[in-house]
Design a protein around this motif. Structure first.
Motif, PDB file in Angstrom:
ATOM      1  N   THR A 189       0.811  -1.216   0.000  1.00 45.82           N
ATOM      2  CA  THR A 189       0.000   0.000   0.000  1.00 45.82           C
ATOM      3  C   THR A 189       0.843   1.264   0.000  1.00 45.82           C
ATOM      4  N   THR A 190       2.165   1.141   0.068  1.00 47.48           N
ATOM      5  CA  THR A 190       3.044   2.312  -0.008  1.00 47.48           C
ATOM      6  C   THR A 190       3.477   2.594  -1.442  1.00 47.48           C
ATOM      7  N   ASP A 191       2.787   2.004  -2.418  1.00 42.44           N
ATOM      8  CA  ASP A 191       3.111   2.195  -3.840  1.00 42.44           C
ATOM      9  C   ASP A 191       4.518   1.698  -4.152  1.00 42.44           C
ATOM     10  N   GLN A 192       4.901   0.601  -3.505  1.00 38.57           N
ATOM     11  CA  GLN A 192       6.207   0.000  -3.712  1.00 38.57           C
ATOM     12  C   GLN A 192       6.074  -1.515  -3.823  1.00 38.57           C
ATOM     13  N   ILE A 193       7.091  -2.121  -4.383  1.00 31.95           N
ATOM     14  CA  ILE A 193       7.197  -3.574  -4.446  1.00 31.95           C
ATOM     15  C   ILE A 193       8.342  -3.994  -3.549  1.00 31.95           C
ATOM     16  N   PHE A 194       8.037  -4.813  -2.545  1.00 29.71           N
ATOM     17  CA  PHE A 194       9.053  -5.327  -1.628  1.00 29.71           C
ATOM     18  C   PHE A 194       9.516  -6.696  -2.117  1.00 29.71           C
ATOM     19  N   ILE A 195      10.836  -6.898  -2.130  1.00 37.33           N
ATOM     20  CA  ILE A 195      11.413  -8.168  -2.551  1.00 37.33           C
ATOM     21  C   ILE A 195      12.273  -8.714  -1.416  1.00 37.33           C
ATOM     22  N   TYR A 196      11.965  -9.948  -1.007  1.00 36.95           N
ATOM     23  CA  TYR A 196      12.724 -10.644   0.035  1.00 36.95           C
ATOM     24  C   TYR A 196      13.466 -11.808  -0.603  1.00 36.95           C
ATOM     25  N   ASN A 197      14.765 -11.893  -0.355  1.00 36.75           N
ATOM     26  CA  ASN A 197      15.555 -12.990  -0.921  1.00 36.75           C
ATOM     27  C   ASN A 197      15.213 -14.334  -0.281  1.00 36.75           C
ATOM     28  N   GLN A 198      14.720 -14.299   0.942  1.00 40.85           N
ATOM     29  CA  GLN A 198      14.229 -15.470   1.643  1.00 40.85           C
ATOM     30  C   GLN A 198      12.832 -15.151   2.169  1.00 40.85           C
ATOM     31  N   VAL A 199      11.907 -16.080   2.048  1.00 46.12           N
ATOM     32  CA  VAL A 199      10.547 -15.848   2.525  1.00 46.12           C
ATOM     33  C   VAL A 199      10.585 -15.616   4.032  1.00 46.12           C
ATOM     34  N   GLY A 237       8.453   6.261  -5.267  1.00 40.91           N
ATOM     35  CA  GLY A 237       7.466   7.299  -5.016  1.00 40.91           C
ATOM     36  C   GLY A 237       6.303   7.152  -5.966  1.00 40.91           C
ATOM     37  N   VAL A 238       5.339   8.054  -5.830  1.00 41.33           N
ATOM     38  CA  VAL A 238       4.143   8.027  -6.668  1.00 41.33           C
ATOM     39  C   VAL A 238       4.324   8.966  -7.847  1.00 41.33           C
ATOM     40  N   GLY A 239       4.063   8.457  -9.036  1.00 37.76           N
ATOM     41  CA  GLY A 239       4.171   9.286 -10.226  1.00 37.76           C
ATOM     42  C   GLY A 239       4.233   8.442 -11.477  1.00 37.76           C
ATOM     43  N   CYS A 240       4.506   9.094 -12.586  1.00 40.59           N
ATOM     44  CA  CYS A 240       4.491   8.452 -13.894  1.00 40.59           C
ATOM     45  C   CYS A 240       5.865   8.567 -14.542  1.00 40.59           C
ATOM     46  N   GLU A 241       6.784   7.759 -14.042  1.00 40.84           N
ATOM     47  CA  GLU A 241       8.132   7.686 -14.595  1.00 40.84           C
ATOM     48  C   GLU A 241       8.608   6.236 -14.494  1.00 40.84           C
ATOM     49  N   ALA A 242       9.804   5.985 -14.986  1.00 43.47           N
ATOM     50  CA  ALA A 242      10.335   4.621 -14.989  1.00 43.47           C
ATOM     51  C   ALA A 242      10.691   4.131 -13.596  1.00 43.47           C
ATOM     52  N   THR A 243      10.845   5.032 -12.617  1.00 37.88           N
ATOM     53  CA  THR A 243      11.172   4.642 -11.250  1.00 37.88           C
ATOM     54  C   THR A 243       9.989   4.805 -10.302  1.00 37.88           C
ATOM     55  N   LEU A 244       8.831   5.248 -10.803  1.00 42.38           N
ATOM     56  CA  LEU A 244       7.690   5.576  -9.954  1.00 42.38           C
ATOM     57  C   LEU A 244       6.513   4.660 -10.247  1.00 42.38           C
ATOM     58  N   LEU A 245       5.654   4.479  -9.239  1.00 38.67           N
ATOM     59  CA  LEU A 245       4.482   3.630  -9.360  1.00 38.67           C
ATOM     60  C   LEU A 245       3.266   4.363  -8.811  1.00 38.67           C
ATOM     61  N   ASN A 246       2.077   3.853  -9.150  1.00 37.29           N
ATOM     62  CA  ASN A 246       0.835   4.427  -8.643  1.00 37.29           C
ATOM     63  C   ASN A 246      -0.156   3.294  -8.386  1.00 37.29           C
ATOM     64  N   SER A 247      -0.278   2.899  -7.123  1.00 35.18           N
ATOM     65  CA  SER A 247      -1.176   1.827  -6.689  1.00 35.18           C
ATOM     66  C   SER A 247      -0.923   0.511  -7.421  1.00 35.18           C
ATOM     67  N   VAL A 267       7.992  -8.366 -12.895  1.00 30.99           N
ATOM     68  CA  VAL A 267       6.873  -7.850 -13.674  1.00 30.99           C
ATOM     69  C   VAL A 267       5.851  -7.268 -12.696  1.00 30.99           C
ATOM     70  N   VAL A 268       5.407  -6.035 -12.942  1.00 36.23           N
ATOM     71  CA  VAL A 268       4.527  -5.333 -12.007  1.00 36.23           C
ATOM     72  C   VAL A 268       3.314  -4.781 -12.735  1.00 36.23           C
ATOM     73  N   ALA A 269       2.127  -5.029 -12.173  1.00 35.28           N
ATOM     74  CA  ALA A 269       0.904  -4.388 -12.647  1.00 35.28           C
ATOM     75  C   ALA A 269       0.798  -3.042 -11.939  1.00 35.28           C
ATOM     76  N   ASP A 270       1.188  -1.987 -12.628  1.00 31.37           N
ATOM     77  CA  ASP A 270       1.164  -0.618 -12.092  1.00 31.37           C
ATOM     78  C   ASP A 270      -0.229  -0.047 -12.361  1.00 31.37           C
ATOM     79  N   THR A 271      -1.162  -0.372 -11.480  1.00 31.48           N
ATOM     80  CA  THR A 271      -2.588  -0.299 -11.785  1.00 31.48           C
ATOM     81  C   THR A 271      -3.059   1.097 -12.168  1.00 31.48           C
ATOM     82  N   ARG A 272      -2.859   2.067 -11.311  1.00 33.24           N
ATOM     83  CA  ARG A 272      -3.386   3.410 -11.584  1.00 33.24           C
ATOM     84  C   ARG A 272      -2.601   4.128 -12.677  1.00 33.24           C
ATOM     85  N   ASN A 273      -1.439   3.617 -13.017  1.00 38.46           N
ATOM     86  CA  ASN A 273      -0.702   4.151 -14.159  1.00 38.46           C
ATOM     87  C   ASN A 273      -1.039   3.422 -15.449  1.00 38.46           C
TER      88      ASN A 273
END
Length: 327
Positions: free
Chosen positions: A67-77, A91-101, A114-120
């Motif tokens: 919900t922080t508009d980020q993708i968390f990756i853990y090397n071990q579950v 952060g939130v926005g419309c760029e190659a480093t930004l996501l929106n929901s 692979v990420v479904a950047d929904t609101r973008n």
């Protein structure tokens, strides 16, 4: 309360479910009905708890859309509250480093994110994920003709290259399947090994062609070739495709990823047939009513195969359902 997105299962059979702002871990999810969670913990970033929306496991790694508009990756579950090893989205926005929901993320066996950047209204693809730190800018974008445009259907009409609030993704590194929820369809790319920006999809499910966007193809009731707000999907190791047809309160299952728009599913769960879509519809012979049971669904959020077991987050019924493997 309202388990979100897709659940995740480790190779050893531990089930993780995101709900109530935390992760619930079930060490042996198939052993009994109504088990108490064996663990309950949070994702953590900068000292604060973070809620997950969608979970997926690849090998030993866990990826979570948050919900922080980020993708968390853990090397071990993780099995207790922990900060991620790597993060996509700055952060939130419309760029190659930004996501929106972002509502879904998936690590492929080939190491792509692979990420479904929904609101973008786009899907972003990273070719490599570092072992720690920020993931950086995405390498490719689908659904938009550039990294700095984010309007639904690329600010035009739907076609084979556009997206409208995609909510779920799956990929094995070759094929890519996307639940294009706002267009009430699922799109399939047959080969993304050499993916290009704005690459056209090869197959559409839920609509008669790439240009139609009405829920259930404009019909008053669903059928075997229609969708309404598909919200989740997964593909089994044998190639079976499951789609949570959220607006129709059902999950559709194909024995293989279809190659054409009018390929009906082989199975439906949550409804007695392919022509009903009410929540908790018991589908008794000669009548239809709404009664919660082991056969019904209400706003299913996400699906995950574990072997040939199927696990579904049944959102509005505040539960997780498991269908064990059968012939």
């Amino acid at each position: 309360f309202f388990p979100r997105g897709g659940p995740a299962v480790t190779s050893g059979g531990k089930l993780l479910v995101a709900a109530n702002g935390v992760l619930y871990g079930f060490d042996s999810y198939v052993s009994t009905i109504g088990p108490i969670a064996d663990s309950e913990f949070s994702l953590v970033h900068l000292g604060s708890s973070v809620s997950a929306i969608d979970l997926a496991i690849q090998g030993e790694s866990l990826v979570a859309a948050t919900t922080t508009d980020q993708i968390f990756i853990y090397n071990q579950v993780p099995s207790s509250s922990a900060a991620p090893d790597a993060i996509a989205g700055e952060g939130v926005g419309c760029e190659a480093t930004l996501l929106n929901s972002p509502n879904s993320a998936y690590l492929t066996p080939t190491g792509r994110l692979v990420v479904a950047d929904t609101r973008n209204n786009r899907v972003l693809i990273w070719f490599n994920v570092p072992p720690s730190g920020p993931v950086g800018p995405a390498d490719r974008v689908l659904g938009q003709d550039g990294m700095n445009t984010c309007e639904a259907n690329a600010d035009g009409s739907a076609n084979d290259s556009t997206l409208n609030e995609p909510r779920a993704v799956w990929s094995d590194g070759v094929k890519l399947v996307v639940a294009d929820s706002g267009n009430h369809r699922v799109l399939v790319w047959n080969d993304i090994t050499a993916v290009t920006d704005f690459q056209a999809a090869d197959v559409v499910l839920g609509q008669r062609d790439f240009f139609a966007t009405a829920p259930n193809r404009g019909q008053s009731a669903p059928s075997g070739v229609t969708l309404s707000e598909p919200g989740g999907l997964d593909v089994s190791g044998l190639g079976e495709l499951a789609v949570t047809d959220t607006g129709n309160n059902r999950v559709l299952i194909w024995r293989a990823i279809p190659s054409g728009a009018d390929t009906p599913p082989d199975f439906v769960v949550g409804q007695s047939d392919l022509n009903h879509g009410a929540a908790n519809d018991v589908g008794q012979t000669g009548q239809h009513g709404t009664t919660l049971s082991a056969k019904t669904l209400s706003m299913p959020q996400g699906a995950r195969f574990h072997g040939r077991n199927l696990i579904v987050n049944d959102g509005d019924n505040d539960r997780v359902l498991v269908w064990r493997e059968s012939n």
